[in-house]
Design an enzyme around this catalytic site. Structure first.
Site, PDB file in Angstrom:
ATOM      1  N   ARG A 171       0.829  -1.214   0.000  1.00 47.86           N
ATOM      2  CA  ARG A 171       0.000   0.000   0.000  1.00 47.86           C
ATOM      3  C   ARG A 171       0.863   1.263   0.000  1.00 47.86           C
ATOM      4  NH1 ARG A 171      -2.392  -3.687  -1.111  1.00 47.86           N
ATOM      5  NH2 ARG A 171      -3.999  -4.765   0.064  1.00 47.86           N
ATOM      6  N   SER A 231     -11.787   1.402   3.676  1.00 44.76           N
ATOM      7  CA  SER A 231     -11.181   0.981   4.950  1.00 44.76           C
ATOM      8  C   SER A 231     -10.558   2.208   5.604  1.00 44.76           C
ATOM      9  CB  SER A 231     -10.077  -0.040   4.702  1.00 44.76           C
ATOM     10  OG  SER A 231     -10.628  -1.163   4.082  1.00 44.76           O
ATOM     11  N   GLU A 291      -5.937   5.191   7.056  1.00 42.62           N
ATOM     12  CA  GLU A 291      -5.625   5.026   5.627  1.00 42.62           C
ATOM     13  C   GLU A 291      -5.983   6.251   4.769  1.00 42.62           C
ATOM     14  OE1 GLU A 291      -5.688   1.264   3.661  1.00 42.62           O
ATOM     15  OE2 GLU A 291      -6.944   2.093   2.082  1.00 42.62           O
TER      16      GLU A 291
HETATM   17  P1  NAP Z   1      -9.666  -9.206   4.497  1.00 41.67           P
HETATM   18  O1  NAP Z   1      -9.875  -9.859   3.180  1.00 41.67           O
HETATM   19  O2  NAP Z   1     -10.460  -9.619   5.681  1.00 41.67           O
HETATM   20  O3  NAP Z   1      -8.121  -9.285   4.873  1.00 41.67           O
HETATM   21  C1  NAP Z   1      -7.637  -8.773   6.089  1.00 41.67           C
HETATM   22  C2  NAP Z   1      -6.122  -8.930   6.102  1.00 41.67           C
HETATM   23  O4  NAP Z   1      -5.770 -10.288   5.944  1.00 41.67           O
HETATM   24  C3  NAP Z   1      -5.438  -8.184   4.990  1.00 41.67           C
HETATM   25  O5  NAP Z   1      -4.234  -7.667   5.508  1.00 41.67           O
HETATM   26  C4  NAP Z   1      -5.138  -9.247   3.962  1.00 41.67           C
HETATM   27  O6  NAP Z   1      -3.932  -9.001   3.274  1.00 41.67           O
HETATM   28  C5  NAP Z   1      -4.897 -10.464   4.819  1.00 41.67           C
HETATM   29  N1  NAP Z   1      -5.253 -11.686   4.102  1.00 41.67           N
HETATM   30  C6  NAP Z   1      -6.468 -12.253   3.968  1.00 41.67           C
HETATM   31  N2  NAP Z   1      -6.382 -13.386   3.256  1.00 41.67           N
HETATM   32  C7  NAP Z   1      -5.082 -13.545   2.923  1.00 41.67           C
HETATM   33  C8  NAP Z   1      -4.354 -14.516   2.171  1.00 41.67           C
HETATM   34  N3  NAP Z   1      -4.982 -15.582   1.636  1.00 41.67           N
HETATM   35  N4  NAP Z   1      -3.030 -14.338   2.017  1.00 41.67           N
HETATM   36  C9  NAP Z   1      -2.396 -13.271   2.550  1.00 41.67           C
HETATM   37  N5  NAP Z   1      -3.029 -12.306   3.258  1.00 41.67           N
HETATM   38  C10 NAP Z   1      -4.353 -12.439   3.457  1.00 41.67           C
HETATM   39  O7  NAP Z   1      -9.771  -7.619   4.356  1.00 41.67           O
HETATM   40  P2  NAP Z   1     -10.932  -6.633   3.928  1.00 41.67           P
HETATM   41  O8  NAP Z   1     -10.799  -5.459   4.817  1.00 41.67           O
HETATM   42  O9  NAP Z   1     -12.258  -7.301   3.804  1.00 41.67           O
HETATM   43  O10 NAP Z   1     -10.444  -6.186   2.480  1.00 41.67           O
HETATM   44  C11 NAP Z   1     -10.575  -7.010   1.350  1.00 41.67           C
HETATM   45  C12 NAP Z   1      -9.374  -6.806   0.473  1.00 41.67           C
HETATM   46  O11 NAP Z   1      -9.322  -5.445   0.009  1.00 41.67           O
HETATM   47  C13 NAP Z   1      -8.063  -7.087   1.196  1.00 41.67           C
HETATM   48  O12 NAP Z   1      -7.199  -7.715   0.290  1.00 41.67           O
HETATM   49  C14 NAP Z   1      -7.591  -5.686   1.545  1.00 41.67           C
HETATM   50  O13 NAP Z   1      -6.201  -5.570   1.719  1.00 41.67           O
HETATM   51  C15 NAP Z   1      -8.068  -4.909   0.340  1.00 41.67           C
HETATM   52  N6  NAP Z   1      -8.140  -3.449   0.573  1.00 41.67           N
HETATM   53  C16 NAP Z   1      -7.198  -2.663  -0.027  1.00 41.67           C
HETATM   54  C17 NAP Z   1      -7.194  -1.299   0.160  1.00 41.67           C
HETATM   55  C18 NAP Z   1      -6.147  -0.466  -0.532  1.00 41.67           C
HETATM   56  O14 NAP Z   1      -5.527  -0.908  -1.484  1.00 41.67           O
HETATM   57  N7  NAP Z   1      -5.902   0.725  -0.078  1.00 41.67           N
HETATM   58  C19 NAP Z   1      -8.161  -0.705   0.961  1.00 41.67           C
HETATM   59  C20 NAP Z   1      -9.111  -1.536   1.543  1.00 41.67           C
HETATM   60  C21 NAP Z   1      -9.094  -2.910   1.366  1.00 41.67           C
HETATM   61  P3  NAP Z   1      -3.877  -8.016   2.002  1.00 41.67           P
HETATM   62  O15 NAP Z   1      -4.109  -6.647   2.538  1.00 41.67           O
HETATM   63  O16 NAP Z   1      -2.500  -8.215   1.483  1.00 41.67           O
HETATM   64  O17 NAP Z   1      -4.921  -8.464   1.046  1.00 41.67           O
END
Ligand code: NAP
Length: 351
Positions: free
Chosen positions: A167, A244, A345
């Site tokens: 990020r 987020s 964020e």
């Molecule tokens: P989520 O899917 O519940 O994930 C929460 C955390 O667990 C994140 O840090 C995610 O890593 C990690 N995670 C989950 N499954 C994983 C796997 N199979 N391998 C490695 N890491 C894993 O989170 P959420 O809040 O509902 O968001 C959904 C997705 O949108 C996530 O990938 C999140 O990072 C992304 N998101 C990105 C942004 C941005 O780019 N600014 C903002 C909001 C949400 P990762 O973060 O590496 O995926």
């Protein structure tokens, strides 16, 4: 280039909060961006560059200078392939990100399908190296065209020069404020397989005998995002958010052990994933929910989304001050209980 005055910024953000911009320009071309920058300099106006407004918290006082919205359009699919056989898409920074993802998927090109449904514009994606469900834009960005505010030159920065991390990039890190993103080139894999590494996606396709294709993966991601209130759906009150509100913390092994001890003493296990070789990434949503901020928390104008604990929502007429008060409460309580500092964020503007 049309210089407008006293333009309300709240409608230009997904959380619908913030005062007005003293001056405002919508730039549809590189020349208009250059003119607007020159105008802000000659009038000595502080400059803020606005994209899709999906990751911002604008102060109730607004912005005292010039807000420059990058509205450069265009999605050009090149006939050229890179050395890995990938197709280059050259996209204007003002294009809607999700429109580009849709075009890529329709062209049967893989690499961004898991990033479906993310609000905001293309120009914002390299800045925070946008990622979701196992993909991040740094894997497909070939180069970024920028205006360098240091010397007024147009430059093409290759992927390595962008310094991408989790990020993060030079645009929100070491060179924050120096470059305006004008166009982004993505290299996508024709007829590539979709990525479905994440549990949410695997659950969605559980029981299927055939592998999902790119279009099905895109629809699945949009469906999952909608369930979490992370897809802009007209009429859904949980959509008035900046996505987020906190980053998923990346902890050292020592910090992570401390967190695990605290969780074990409550009979809990923290969802964690290895990161950066020697670190662990933990779910910020889990920490927020286990600190007394359940989905739907709060009965005022600001609260927590009923679908996702990480989204702070504007329930109508909320102010930035109210949002920051809830943010502070969450940060303090998470830190007190779990010993982890949650970093905000969204970018704060005009505070
Ligand atoms: P989520 O899917 O519940 O994930 C929460 C955390 O667990 C994140 O840090 C995610 O890593 C990690 N995670 C989950 N499954 C994983 C796997 N199979 N391998 C490695 N890491 C894993 O989170 P959420 O809040 O509902 O968001 C959904 C997705 O949108 C996530 O990938 C999140 O990072 C992304 N998101 C990105 C942004 C941005 O780019 N600014 C903002 C909001 C949400 P990762 O973060 O590496 O995926």
């Amino acid at each position: 280039m049309e210089l407008l005055e006293n333009i309300p910024l709240a409608p230009l953000t997904t959380i619908r909060i913030g005062g007005a911009a003293k001056y405002f320009v919508d730039a549809h071309s590189i020349e208009e961006v250059q003119q607007a920058v020159a105008s802000s300099r000659s009038r000595e106006l502080p400059l803020f560059v606005l994209g899709g407004g999906s990751n911002l918290l604008v102060s109730d006082r607004g912005w005292p200078g010039l807000v420059l919205r990058i509205a450069i359009p265009g999605i050009e699919q090149s006939s050229r392939h890179d050395e890995h056989g990938r197709i280059i898409f050259d996209v204007g920074a003002g294009e809607s990100w999700d429109r580009f993802v849709s075009r890529a998927v329709m062209a049967h090109c893989a690499g961004v399908e898991c990033l479906s449904g993310i609000p905001g514009s293309v120009g914002g994606t390299p800045v925070q190296n946008v990622g979701a469900y196992g993909q991040e834009v740094s894997e497909t960005i070939e180069s970024v065209q920028v205006l360098d505010l240091k010397d007024g030159q147009l430059r093409e920065l290759c992927r390595e020069a962008c310094g991408f991390g989790y990020r993060s990039s030079i645009f929100n890190g070491s060179e924050r404020g120096r470059f305006i993103v004008l166009r982004v080139r993505y290299a996508l894999t024709p007829e590539g397989k979709p990525c479905s590494r994440y549990a949410d996606l695997q659950r969605h396709f559980a029981g299927r005998e055939t592998q999902p294709n790119l279009a099905e993966t895109r629809e699945a991601v949009r469906h999952i995002r909608a369930l979490k209130g992370m897809l802009i759906v007209p009429g859904d009150a949980d959509c008035f958010s900046a996505g987020s509100f906190f980053k998923n913390p990346v902890l050292t092994l020592e910090q992570h052990q401390d967190l695990e001890r605290r969780a074990a003493s409550r009979g809990l296990a923290v969802p964690s994933y290895p990161a950066l070789q020697t670190h662990m990434k933990v779910s910020a949503a889990w920490l927020v929910e286990r600190s007394g901020f359940a989905k739907g928390h709060g009965d005022g104008r600001v609260g927590i989304s009923s679908k996702h604990a990480l989204a702070i929502v504007n329930r109508g007429e909320a102010t930035a001050v109210e949002v920051l008060a809830l943010k502070d409460q969450i940060q303090h309580r998470v830190e007190a209980i779990w010993g982890v500092h949650l970093e905000m964020e969204p970018v704060m503007v005009g505070f």
